[in-house]
Design an enzyme around this catalytic site. Structure first.
Site, PDB file in Angstrom:
ATOM      1  N   ARG A 163       0.845   7.990   6.066  1.00  0.00           N
ATOM      2  CA  ARG A 163      -0.058   7.185   6.891  1.00  0.00           C
ATOM      3  C   ARG A 163      -1.471   7.791   6.934  1.00  0.00           C
ATOM      4  O   ARG A 163      -2.461   7.066   7.021  1.00  0.00           O
ATOM      5  CB  ARG A 163       0.506   6.936   8.294  1.00  0.00           C
ATOM      6  CG  ARG A 163      -0.179   5.786   9.015  1.00  0.00           C
ATOM      7  CD  ARG A 163       0.636   5.192  10.138  1.00  0.00           C
ATOM      8  NE  ARG A 163       1.709   4.348   9.663  1.00  0.00           N
ATOM      9  CZ  ARG A 163       1.569   3.061   9.302  1.00  0.00           C
ATOM     10  NH1 ARG A 163       0.396   2.464   9.375  1.00  0.00           N
ATOM     11  NH2 ARG A 163       2.602   2.370   8.864  1.00  0.00           N
ATOM     12  N   HIS A 166      -2.915   6.659   3.736  1.00  0.00           N
ATOM     13  CA  HIS A 166      -3.197   5.228   3.868  1.00  0.00           C
ATOM     14  C   HIS A 166      -4.518   4.990   4.611  1.00  0.00           C
ATOM     15  O   HIS A 166      -5.283   4.087   4.266  1.00  0.00           O
ATOM     16  CB  HIS A 166      -2.025   4.577   4.618  1.00  0.00           C
ATOM     17  CG  HIS A 166      -2.161   3.116   4.866  1.00  0.00           C
ATOM     18  ND1 HIS A 166      -2.426   2.594   6.122  1.00  0.00           N
ATOM     19  CD2 HIS A 166      -2.089   2.044   4.034  1.00  0.00           C
ATOM     20  CE1 HIS A 166      -2.498   1.271   6.041  1.00  0.00           C
ATOM     21  NE2 HIS A 166      -2.300   0.917   4.796  1.00  0.00           N
ATOM     22  N   SER A 186       0.840  -1.206   0.000  1.00  0.00           N
ATOM     23  CA  SER A 186       0.000   0.000   0.000  1.00  0.00           C
ATOM     24  C   SER A 186       0.872   1.252   0.000  1.00  0.00           C
ATOM     25  O   SER A 186       0.615   2.199  -0.757  1.00  0.00           O
ATOM     26  CB  SER A 186      -0.906   0.012   1.236  1.00  0.00           C
ATOM     27  OG  SER A 186      -1.767  -1.097   1.233  1.00  0.00           O
TER      28      SER A 186
END
Lengths: 215, 215
Positions: free
Chosen positions: B42, B45, B17
């Site tokens: 993040r 994500h 990812s």
């Protein structure tokens, strides 16, 4: 320079937020189906992301089926403790349902290790073993949604509604396509976007509707 | 038609990812500051929303200050149980800190009723009464962030870092502007976007960095 805050009473913040969302959707020329609007707007409310005005898919009859299930006391299973935390437990309890999440269960961790799969996928097998009517809300793990679709296809599980809102980049959009091609009534955040916050917001929108609140 | 799933092992999903996020940022011509990149990525994500490549603000030295605080065992206070749920408690415990959320506390509800304010705002007063070094992460309530900024300005509280990521339409962007004008080290999701998922993701990114993981 002092920041000018809008003087809005705590109890009025949510109402005012939905007014703003409605105004901006209108300015964008986006007319939502009236029955779906409270659900779509709650996803926008949870994320401030108007993409949810475009990417939410409702399978035919899914909204009615889901509301009926909640009125009959269906429980809601989530794939994460975050989504579980975000669910309105009082609203669910009032309708006779309960919130379930198996992610922290020791037997789930153990079985995932043994099978070399994710705990999220094993959680769906545990959900399939429940006797009560269920709505399943997936806000994180595409592996959970893929396993859920398999269990549905194998006839081992028939959730009253699936909320498909995993988020991410690997197999996420694909898992949602699997769900939309299944026979399960579903509400899906198509594409990569979603999340535990979105899954919880979609569930809460349904809970409020089932309880007779308009928003 | 069967959906083609990418064959990626559960343990490799996160790594893959982040590769995809890096590839797409690169294709967009967006170069992130190397020290901030793991934190920004993040947030992307957690939401699949590349807006976080643009809207995250780091006050000068905030990242270093926050990491140092975590290495010294600072605890993290969140404004919602959802953000609390999303925090990596094992990563935090390993560094000597603990996760705190006062939202469900009966004394908080009672005081909010008495003061005609939100529980989230009262939670910040309870946080100010804690003796340990704190990082405060706000993922939902602008009222919490406004109260926090007031407590900081009044000298009643000096968090080692503030993660400002409330989400929404009423006083949300304004509360973040207040934070950015304060003297508190802060990481802020500017504008309307944010959420408990984003607050938790930003905290977890810092926790992993403090523990020596690159992502």
């Amino acid at each position: 320079m002092k920041t000018q805050l809008q003087q809005v009473k705590p109890g009025d913040i949510e109402r005012r937020s939905f007014e703003i969302i409605a105004e901006e959707l209108s300015a964008m020329g986006r007319v939502l189906p009236p029955d779906q609007a409270p659900v779509i707007m709650r996803a926008i409310h949870a994320s401030a992301d108007f993409d949810y005005a475009e990417n939410l898919y409702f399978s035919p009859g899914a909204l009615e089926t889901g509301l009926q299930a909640l009125k009959e006391g269906a429980s809601i299973v989530t794939d994460t403790n975050m989504a579980f935390s975000g669910l309105s437990k009082p609203a669910l309890a009032k309708l006779g349902g309960r919130a379930l999440c198996f992610m922290a269960d020791e037997d789930v961790a153990e079985q995932a290790r043994r099978q070399g799969t994710t705990r999220a996928a094993v959680c769906m097998e545990k959900a399939a073993a429940q006797k009560e009517p269920l709505i399943v809300a997936i806000g994180n793990a595409p592996t959970a949604l893929v396993r859920l679709c398999e269990l549905i296809e194998e006839g081992r599980m028939a959730p009253r509604l699936v909320i498909g809102a995993p988020v991410g980049f690997v197999n996420v959009a694909e898992s949602k396509e699997m769900l939309m091609r299944s026979n399960a009534p579903c509400i899906v955040a198509r594409g990569r976007k979603g999340g535990s916050n979105i899954a919880a917001a979609l569930c809460n929108a349904l809970l409020y509707l089932a309880a007779g609140r308009s928003l």
